[in-house]
Design an enzyme around this catalytic site. Structure first.
Site, PDB file in Angstrom:
ATOM      1  N   GLY A 127       0.824  -1.190   0.000  1.00  0.00           N
ATOM      2  CA  GLY A 127       0.000   0.000   0.000  1.00  0.00           C
ATOM      3  C   GLY A 127       0.858   1.239   0.000  1.00  0.00           C
ATOM      4  O   GLY A 127       2.088   1.180   0.146  1.00  0.00           O
ATOM      5  N   GLU A 128       0.216   2.382  -0.166  1.00  0.00           N
ATOM      6  CA  GLU A 128       0.935   3.642  -0.227  1.00  0.00           C
ATOM      7  C   GLU A 128       0.141   4.707   0.507  1.00  0.00           C
ATOM      8  O   GLU A 128      -1.079   4.811   0.346  1.00  0.00           O
ATOM      9  CB  GLU A 128       1.162   4.062  -1.679  1.00  0.00           C
ATOM     10  CG  GLU A 128       2.040   5.289  -1.829  1.00  0.00           C
ATOM     11  CD  GLU A 128       2.479   5.491  -3.272  1.00  0.00           C
ATOM     12  OE1 GLU A 128       3.198   6.473  -3.535  1.00  0.00           O
ATOM     13  OE2 GLU A 128       2.102   4.659  -4.129  1.00  0.00           O
ATOM     14  N   PHE A 152       2.996   9.390   3.553  1.00  0.00           N
ATOM     15  CA  PHE A 152       4.385   9.532   3.948  1.00  0.00           C
ATOM     16  C   PHE A 152       5.295   8.461   3.354  1.00  0.00           C
ATOM     17  O   PHE A 152       6.473   8.422   3.660  1.00  0.00           O
ATOM     18  CB  PHE A 152       4.504   9.489   5.473  1.00  0.00           C
ATOM     19  CG  PHE A 152       3.734  10.585   6.135  1.00  0.00           C
ATOM     20  CD1 PHE A 152       4.020  11.904   5.866  1.00  0.00           C
ATOM     21  CD2 PHE A 152       2.714  10.289   7.023  1.00  0.00           C
ATOM     22  CE1 PHE A 152       3.308  12.918   6.481  1.00  0.00           C
ATOM     23  CE2 PHE A 152       1.997  11.301   7.641  1.00  0.00           C
ATOM     24  CZ  PHE A 152       2.293  12.625   7.364  1.00  0.00           C
ATOM     25  N   GLY A 153       4.757   7.568   2.536  1.00  0.00           N
ATOM     26  CA  GLY A 153       5.626   6.558   1.967  1.00  0.00           C
ATOM     27  C   GLY A 153       4.878   5.310   1.531  1.00  0.00           C
ATOM     28  O   GLY A 153       3.657   5.309   1.403  1.00  0.00           O
ATOM     29  N   VAL A 154       5.650   4.239   1.313  1.00  0.00           N
ATOM     30  CA  VAL A 154       5.121   2.988   0.780  1.00  0.00           C
ATOM     31  C   VAL A 154       5.364   1.863   1.780  1.00  0.00           C
ATOM     32  O   VAL A 154       6.356   1.877   2.515  1.00  0.00           O
ATOM     33  CB  VAL A 154       5.803   2.641  -0.562  1.00  0.00           C
ATOM     34  CG1 VAL A 154       5.214   1.368  -1.165  1.00  0.00           C
ATOM     35  CG2 VAL A 154       5.675   3.795  -1.549  1.00  0.00           C
ATOM     36  N   VAL A 155       4.456   0.903   1.814  1.00  0.00           N
ATOM     37  CA  VAL A 155       4.580  -0.260   2.690  1.00  0.00           C
ATOM     38  C   VAL A 155       4.793  -1.504   1.833  1.00  0.00           C
ATOM     39  O   VAL A 155       4.066  -1.734   0.860  1.00  0.00           O
ATOM     40  CB  VAL A 155       3.329  -0.439   3.574  1.00  0.00           C
ATOM     41  CG1 VAL A 155       3.494  -1.644   4.488  1.00  0.00           C
ATOM     42  CG2 VAL A 155       3.071   0.804   4.394  1.00  0.00           C
ATOM     43  N   LYS A 196       7.668  -0.325   6.329  1.00  0.00           N
ATOM     44  CA  LYS A 196       7.171   1.006   5.978  1.00  0.00           C
ATOM     45  C   LYS A 196       8.365   1.873   5.583  1.00  0.00           C
ATOM     46  O   LYS A 196       9.233   2.163   6.408  1.00  0.00           O
ATOM     47  CB  LYS A 196       6.423   1.606   7.168  1.00  0.00           C
ATOM     48  CG  LYS A 196       5.763   2.940   6.878  1.00  0.00           C
ATOM     49  CD  LYS A 196       4.928   3.369   8.073  1.00  0.00           C
ATOM     50  CE  LYS A 196       4.194   4.659   7.809  1.00  0.00           C
ATOM     51  NZ  LYS A 196       3.350   5.063   8.949  1.00  0.00           N
ATOM     52  N   ASP A 210      -5.725   9.930  14.462  1.00  0.00           N
ATOM     53  CA  ASP A 210      -6.083   9.543  13.096  1.00  0.00           C
ATOM     54  C   ASP A 210      -6.757   8.177  13.099  1.00  0.00           C
ATOM     55  O   ASP A 210      -6.425   7.297  12.309  1.00  0.00           O
ATOM     56  CB  ASP A 210      -4.840   9.524  12.206  1.00  0.00           C
ATOM     57  CG  ASP A 210      -5.195   9.607  10.716  1.00  0.00           C
ATOM     58  OD1 ASP A 210      -6.325  10.040  10.403  1.00  0.00           O
ATOM     59  OD2 ASP A 210      -4.348   9.243   9.880  1.00  0.00           O
TER      60      ASP A 210
END
Length: 661
Positions: A360-361, A364-367, A380, A477
């Site tokens: 996933g994305e 703050f970045g990509v997993v 992450k 969140d």
């Protein structure tokens, strides 16, 4: 062997004459494994193995031994012995003597037998349970102590949760071994004082088998705490009990202290402060080597932590990023006990961050999914050059390292090399809740029992963050995409990049920088920047309504000709008595009407305009566990601030879309 058996037999005779009234052990005898005959090869191997375990455990700095006898034969026996970390060498040896005598007659010669004494745990079996970190061969013991009349049971339970959690963490953090191949002494004893004049002391103990890795030990103890509070009806009014297994054990009692040394962890209710005492002693043993490591290891750890903190500060300066004020200090980095992983190991684990491993994305970045030495993990990877991403990493690293709960995603490690900023989490095979709940085909997997379990699990995780962790934490969140699901659809809260750590005396804070996800934020946060635990409660209320209805709550998503958002629509059906029309169609009629009505009521209570009118997460847990829905307080009209006519600006809000961790 016969000479040793004769010596032990003579010793047994003396012991039995001196203490004929000695209590029998608690036992677990697995009849499904079959029985063996007296005098058989299996019987002789069992006796020999216990003698070996007795000798080796009492001589080990970790008070632990494991092994097998009869390798390569049909009569092979595997075994393990763990002595309590504060007993003497003689007491450990004597406990093995009792196990040698009791193993066969007490379990009627079953091939899998576990014996639990006050001083030790011994297990022998025909299967190689040593190859797995699973806590099999478990015995649960309900103590005789009860909570005195007039004592607030909920307060007692909450305090005991904190004590057990702190004791478990100290057992993991204080463990040390002379080398990577040597067993570790995972042991801690705790004490809680000041809860109530009628409750002078609550005592606790946590211990793991010495061949586990620290992360495996913590995981094992977390599983026992989950069983303690939520499983199999064991919880003995929160007063006195014990779980003992082949990999770890946990114990608590009210009244007299059941261990011999001073507590390593002391929980003082007047300030709710966990005070670690000196590292555990090994009474009656030659522990000069242990003392040496007790001096060297803290020094090494301080040097490593300081280096990490300086490294982060240097990288911030080199990238033109200012250290934020009022967030984390260098001392906060002292809480980081996760494994510092190498970049090369994570490159191998993810096939150099190959696109095929992308889960996933987010903002703050990509997993990425990875295989780290046989363990599935989620890596992450923060976007390079993102100052906000670096701030998120620091938040997650410092905050999540402090947190250990079955309903929070577990941090496995981190990496700060060559400009990379990487966090490594446990892998959650069923991705995030939103990927299933809002998919017309996938949502069929979520029957009502699973949905109610998810609601309870998220509530339990938030209660821990707000009330039971060492420091109060506001998630900020809380949404469906940040609720991750394990293989059994059990929920775990993730993504702590926006979380804020509070002091124990803080109740709320104000920020000029509004961050979060549109549709989940409380009105006082959006309009005035005020956030508190009640902000998370509001977000939880939105989540509950989404789980019941199977529909997203977002500002641009309206229903039917009346131009109503989902919360307005639920409220209208609630007041008209037609709430059944709002229940997710995929459930059919297969749900508990009482539980659905209870959840909707709780969700609406969480969405009240004033934070003071919203329940705490402790209140929510009480309401979820109750059977009488008529006793729930009625909800007033919930807050509607998502209408298009309001004109509120959400320019600084972020929406993060992640399909998995």
């Amino acid at each position: 062997m016969h000479g040793r058996v004769a010596r032990v037999t003579a010793l047994l005779a003396a012991v039995l004459l001196a203490s004929s009234a000695a209590a029998q052990p608690w036992k677990s005898c697995d009849g499904a494994s079959g029985n063996y005959a007296a005098g058989s090869a299996y019987a002789n191997n069992t006796q020999q193995l216990i003698l070996d375990l007795q000798t080796n455990a009492s001589a080990s700095p970790a008070y632990f031994a494991s092994g097998s006898v009869g390798a390569g034969t049909a009569a092979v026996v595997y075994g393990l012995m763990i002595c309590r970390g504060d007993v003497s060498t003689n007491d450990c040896f004597d406990c093995g003597t009792r196990a040698w005598q009791d193993a066969q007659p007490l379990c009627n010669r079953t091939r899998d037998a576990a014996l639990v004494y006050n001083q030790c745990y011994v297990r022998v079996a025909a299967t190689n349970f040593l190859a797995s970190p699973n806590n099999t061969g478990m015995v649960s013991v309900v103590g005789g102590a009860t909570i005195p009349g007039g004592v607030d049971v909920a307060a007692y339970d909450a305090a005991l949760r904190r004590l057990l959690n702190a004791t478990a963490q100290y057992a993991v953090d204080s463990s040390s071994a002379p080398s990577s191949a040597s067993p570790r002494l995972y042991f801690a004893a705790g004490q809680l004082v000041g809860l109530d004049p009628r409750v002078p002391n609550i005592w606790s103990l946590a211990q793991c088998a010495g061949d586990l890795a620290p992360a495996q030990c913590r995981r094992c103890l977390d599983d026992l705490m989950a069983l303690w509070w939520n499983g199999s009806g064991f919880k003995p009014d929160g007063a006195s009990g014990r779980f003992a297994g082949s990999r770890c054990n946990l114990r608590s009692d009210l009244g007299d202290k059941f261990y011999t040394n001073s507590p390593m962890v002391k929980l003082q209710m007047n300030g709710e402060v966990v005070v670690p005492a000196p590292a555990p002693s090994t009474a009656g043993k030659n522990n000069s080597e242990g003392k040496l490591f007790g001096i060297i290891l803290p020094i090494v750890f301080v040097v490593v932590v300081t280096a990490i903190a300086l490294y982060v500060c240097k990288k911030r300066r080199s990238q033109g990023i200012k250290l934020p004020h009022g967030t984390h200090t260098v001392e906060d980095f002292g809480s980081i006990k996760s494994t510092l992983l190498s970049l090369s190991s994570l490159q191998v684990a993810t096939n150099n961050f190959d696109e095929s491993n992308k889960l996933g994305e987010g903002g703050f970045g990509v997993v990425y999914k990875g295989d780290l030495s046989g363990q599935e993990v989620a890596v992450k990877r923060m976007s390079k050059g993102s100052g906000q991403g670096l701030e998120e990493l620091k938040n997650e690293l410092v905050l999540v390292a402090k947190l250990h709960h079955k309903n929070l995603v577990r941090l496995e490690g981190f990496c700060l090399e060559e400009g990379e900023r990487l966090l490594v989490y446990e892998y959650m095979p069923n991705k995030s809740l939103d990927t299933i709940l809002f998919d017309p085909e996938e949502k069929i997997q979520l029957d009502w029992r699973k949905r109610f379990n998810i609601i309870e699990g998220v509530a339990r995780g938030l209660q821990y963050l707000h009330e039971e962790s060492q420091k109060k934490i506001i998630h900020r969140d809380m949404k469906a995409s940040n609720v991750l699901l394990d293989a059994d659809m059990n929920p775990k809260i993730g993504d702590f990049g926006l979380a804020r750590l509070f002091g124990q005396d803080q109740t709320r804070d104000v920020t000029k920088h509004i961050v979060g996800t549109f549709g989940y934020m409380s009105p006082e946060y959006v309009m005035r920047g005020q956030f508190s635990t009640k902000s998370d409660v509001f977000s939880f209320g939105i989540l509950v309504i989404e789980i019941v209805t199977g529909r997203r709550n977002t500002g641009h998503y309206f229903y039917d000709e009346q131009n109503e958002d989902i919360i307005s629509l639920v409220w209208r059906h609630w007041t008209e008595g037609t709430i059944a029309e709002m229940i997710d169609d995929s459930l059919g009629r297969n749900y508990s009407e009482t539980e659905v009505l209870k959840c909707v009521n709780i969700g609406l209570l969480c969405l009240q305009q004033s934070p003071m009118d919203r329940p705490t997460m402790s209140d929510v847990m009480v309401m979820l566990s109750g059977d009488d829905t008529s006793s729930l307080p009625p909800a007033a009209r919930p807050t509607f601030f998502l209408d298009r006519s309001t004109g509120y600006s959400y320019n600084s809000c972020t929406i993060t879309h992640l399909s998995a961790r």
